[in-house]
Structures are given as structure tokens and as C-alpha cells.
Design a protein around this motif. Structure first.
Motif, PDB file in Angstrom:
ATOM      1  N   ALA A  58     163.626 -93.330  81.811  1.00 58.46           N
ATOM      2  CA  ALA A  58     162.929 -93.520  83.466  1.00 58.46           C
ATOM      3  C   ALA A  58     162.159 -92.784  83.595  1.00 58.46           C
ATOM      4  N   ARG A  59     161.276 -93.088  84.726  1.00 55.33           N
ATOM      5  CA  ARG A  59     160.676 -92.198  85.273  1.00 55.33           C
ATOM      6  C   ARG A  59     161.021 -92.045  86.496  1.00 55.33           C
ATOM      7  N   HIS A  60     160.723 -91.027  87.195  1.00 51.19           N
ATOM      8  CA  HIS A  60     161.452 -90.960  88.320  1.00 51.19           C
ATOM      9  C   HIS A  60     160.478 -90.149  89.811  1.00 51.19           C
ATOM     10  N   GLY A  61     160.943 -89.751  90.992  1.00 50.67           N
ATOM     11  CA  GLY A  61     159.655 -89.759  92.141  1.00 50.67           C
ATOM     12  C   GLY A  61     158.992 -90.334  92.076  1.00 50.67           C
ATOM     13  N   ILE A  62     157.775 -89.700  91.914  1.00 45.51           N
ATOM     14  CA  ILE A  62     156.654 -90.719  92.811  1.00 45.51           C
ATOM     15  C   ILE A  62     155.770 -91.143  91.299  1.00 45.51           C
ATOM     16  N   ALA A  63     156.326 -90.783  90.374  1.00 47.91           N
ATOM     17  CA  ALA A  63     155.755 -91.951  89.044  1.00 47.91           C
ATOM     18  C   ALA A  63     156.365 -93.002  89.135  1.00 47.91           C
ATOM     19  N   SER A  64     157.668 -93.113  89.493  1.00 50.51           N
ATOM     20  CA  SER A  64     158.411 -94.631  89.614  1.00 50.51           C
ATOM     21  C   SER A  64     157.972 -94.644  90.501  1.00 50.51           C
ATOM     22  N   ARG A  65     157.728 -94.402  91.688  1.00 48.12           N
ATOM     23  CA  ARG A  65     156.985 -95.421  92.797  1.00 48.12           C
ATOM     24  C   ARG A  65     156.304 -96.628  92.282  1.00 48.12           C
ATOM     25  N   VAL A  66     154.389 -95.501  91.672  1.00 58.76           N
ATOM     26  CA  VAL A  66     153.579 -95.903  91.831  1.00 58.76           C
ATOM     27  C   VAL A  66     153.842 -96.865  90.397  1.00 58.76           C
ATOM     28  N   ARG A  67     154.726 -97.020  89.123  1.00 59.75           N
ATOM     29  CA  ARG A  67     155.208 -97.104  88.326  1.00 59.75           C
ATOM     30  C   ARG A  67     155.553 -98.847  88.893  1.00 59.75           C
ATOM     31  N   SER A  68     156.505 -98.543  89.422  1.00 57.93           N
ATOM     32  CA  SER A  68     157.204 -99.886  89.708  1.00 57.93           C
ATOM     33  C   SER A  68     155.813-101.429  90.686  1.00 57.93           C
TER      34      SER A  68
END
Length: 374
Positions: A271-281
Motif C-alpha cells: 500500500a502507498r502512503h502519504g501524497i502518493a496514496s492520495r495521487v493514486r486514489s
């Protein structure tokens, strides 16, 4: 997760302005980042502290200090003593690089390390493997969930009725530690075999991408056969008769439960975390055609700030787009879409271009992936 492919497909079908040829070229231009992305992702995955503890113990026995072993890793002695602790793969790799440099005079260091890994060192992965019905299935499940254990290589397993071939690719790791990692993985594999069967399941053929060492006899004793050296990748060939042997502790209920838990561990660690998680979402919601400017605006950031923050997390917008496209391709194949259909949906000019990209991403063809997933 099953809801977003349909919405992405609907958007693509209702858009008359899509230029598949142009998009296909754009995707191919992204292809060169895939190998780097896979290695970067693997280095940023968490893993149990158990492997690092084994390595540090070995290094100390050969004269290194705890401080030397952990220098620059961010790992503390207290973490090594905590069996529930997790670290990033890159932290373990740093320990290995230091060991290889400081203990260069120690013969067969990788083999010495690999012998210390026992079956249960591998946690839920071990239970998923040993509860499999046959050796063939054990190999498949072991390779599918290899990212939750300790190898730094890219594993692939292909089998038919006559034989199975395990291909283990170390080209993504620093050259100075490849021999150590090859030896460690081989010795670890043999140790697991012996824990399960009480003896080694001998491969018919072993190919290694390194020159024959002075301790080649140790490898022959380990593997039961003389390896072929200077091969392009590590490759083990196993006879079909061996693959069809039943596993001594086969249990369909335990296998189902362990497989489910292994999948959960893998999903959590990937799972991605941080800003990368938000971008992928956002990419999953809006589709991977969203521009970097679109994403930055939705996050209320400048493009420059977005790039900097992604760089801080050791990723990039291009890597996240490629990752999202791979996820979409896998999900479409799982629900029965044809290779040609998926290629068109993702903007490839033809199925061949998509097949090439998908094979780079996953190590298998989209056709084979789809059949195995259904």
C-alpha cells in the motif's frame, strides 16, 4: 476495487476524442520506468525484522560490531530484539551491502547466511506453502507471495506436465551483492525443502549468473548437482514427477486460510502512503489519463510542489500512472476481458504492444495471468 474499472471503461467508451495510437505511444514511452518502479517499490516495502536479525548475528560472529552492521540503516538494536518489528527492504539491503564489503574474505558468505533461515522464519508464507496440495502448487503460491518474505529478486514460475522452471532475476539489485543474494536464496530454499520433506527435492538443472567460485563443491553439495555458471539469470528446472508429489502437510482448509492471510499481508505492505496514496486514489477515481496539472489542482498544490513531495517519497507521477495502468489491466483480465479488449481500453495500438508492457510489469503474459486469475 471492482467498481472503478467499470467507471473507467464507461468514460473511455463515451469519449469520441480518444486517439488510441497516440495514447499507445505515450504508454510505451512510460515503459522504461517500469523496471525502476518495480525495484523502487520492492525497496520501499516493509518486511519482518527476522531476516535482518539473522544477518546481524552472522556478521557479529565473523567479527563485525553491532554498530558497524546497523550504520546508516535506521535500524536499532531494540528493533532487532523485537520479533514483531518491521523494516523497509532497503534497510536490510544496506546491512547486506555493509556485510559484503566488511566480510569480503569470508568464503561462501551467502551460503552461510541462507542456512540460518528455517521454514518458520517466513511466517504466514511458510504456512501457505506447506499446506498446499502438491509441490507444483507450493511453488506457485510461494512465488505469488514472494514479496512478503526476504528475497530481493524477481521470481517467476512456469510449469507444464513435463517440468517446471523457476526463473530468479537479480538484475535489479546492486551488482556487488548479487552473488551473496543468489547464494543466500539457494541455501534458504534448500533449508526450507529439508524442513518440509526431510530431504532436498533435487532440481534437474541449475543455472547461475555468476562465475564458478572457489567453493564450487559447496554448491554441488547444496544442490545435488553441479550448476551451469555464467547464465543470464538464475534458473532451476524441476521435473514434472517431482512437482506432482503431494505435500506432506497438505490441508485444504489451512491452505485457504493461509493464502488469504498472505494476500492481506502483501496488500498491506504494498500500500502507498502519504501524497502518493492520495495521487493514486485520484487516478483510480478519474482515470489514469488525468494530467499531472489536474492532480496538482485537485490537491491544491503547485505542480512543482507535487513533484517534490512525490520525490521525497521516492516515487513520481509517471510511476504512479504506470502502476495504476497495471492495476487496471490486472482487474480487467480478472473479470474476463480479452487481451485485445484490455489493450484497446488502455490505449495501446495493438495487443502485442500491451502484451510486451504487461510482461515487463508482471513477468508473465496477460493471457496466462487472466487464465490463472479466473
Amino acid at each position: 476495487m471492482n467498481s472503478w474499472p467499470g467507471s473507467a471503461i464507461a468514460r473511455k467508451e463515451t469519449s469520441d476524442s480518444v486517439n488510441y495510437e497516440q495514447r499507445g505511444q505515450k504508454l510505451k514511452d512510460l515503459g522504461h520506468c517500469c523496471d525502476h518502479r518495480r525495484m523502487s517499490d520492492r525497496m520501499n516495502m516493509q518486511r519482518s525484522i527476522a531476516s535482518a536479525a539473522i544477518l546481524v548475528e552472522l556478521a557479529i560472529e565473523h567479527g563485525m560490531t553491532m554498530a558497524q552492521c546497523l550504520d546508516g540503516t535506521g535500524v536499532t538494536p531494540a528493533m532487532l530484539a523485537d520479533p514483531t518489528a518491521e523494516i523497509f527492504a532497503r534497510q536490510e539491503l544496506r546491512i547486506i551491502q555493509t556485510m559484503v564489503r566488511e566480510l569480503a574474505e569470508v568464503s561462501a558468505l551467502g551460503l552461510r547466511a541462507g542456512y540460518r533461515y528455517r521454514l518458520l522464519t517466513h511466517g504466514i508464507w511458510a504456512f501457505a506453502v506447506i499446506s498446499s496440495p502438491t509441490v507444483r502448487h507450493a511453488w506457485r503460491i510461494g512465488v505469488d507471495y514472494m514479496d512478503i518474505v526476504y528475497s530481493f529478486a524477481r521470481w517467476r514460475f512456469d510449469a507444464d506436465e513435463d517440468a517446471g522452471i523457476a526463473t530468479i532475476d537479480y538484475t535489479g539489485v546492486p551488482a556487488e551483492v548479487r552473488t551473496f543474494l543468489i547464494e543466500r536464496d539457494l541455501a534458504e530454499l534448500v533449508t526450507v525443502d529439508r524442513d518440509v520433506f526431510g530431504q532436498l527435492i533435487l532440481p534437474d538443472r541449475v543455472e547461475l549468473p555468476c562465475t564458478a567460485p572457489e567453493y564450487v563443491d559447496d554448491l554441488v553439495q547444496l544442490l545435488g548437482t553441479r550448476p551451469e555458471f555464467d547464465a543470464p539469470v538464475t534458473r532451476l528446472t524441476i521435473s514434472g514427477a517431482l512437482l506432482d508429489l503431494p505435500m506432506p502437510q497438505a490441508n485444504p482448509y489451512a491452505a485457504a486460510l493461509a493464502g488469504q492471510q498472505a494476500a492481506q499481508v502483501l496488500q498491506r505492505r504494498r500500500a502507498r502512503h502519504g501524497i502518493a496514496s492520495r495521487v493514486r486514489s485520484i487516478l483510480l477515481t478519474r482515470g489514469a489519463d488525468a494530467t499531472q496539472e489536474d492532480i496538482a489542482a485537485e490537491l491544491r498544490l503547485s505542480v512543482r510542489t507535487l513533484r517534490r513531495r512525490l520525490d521525497d517519497e521516492q516515487t513520481s507521477y509517471r510511476e504512479l500512472v504506470a502502476e495504476t495502468r497495471q492495476m487496471l489491466a490486472e482487474e480487467l483480465l480478472r473479470i474476463g476481458a480479452t487481451v485485445e479488449n484490455v489493450a484497446a481500453r488502455l490505449g495501446y495500438s495493438d495487443a502485442s504492444s500491451f502484451t510486451h508492457a504487461f510482461t515487463r510489469w508482471t513477468g508473465t503474459t496477460p493471457g496466462r495471468f487472466g487464465r490463472a486469475a479466473r
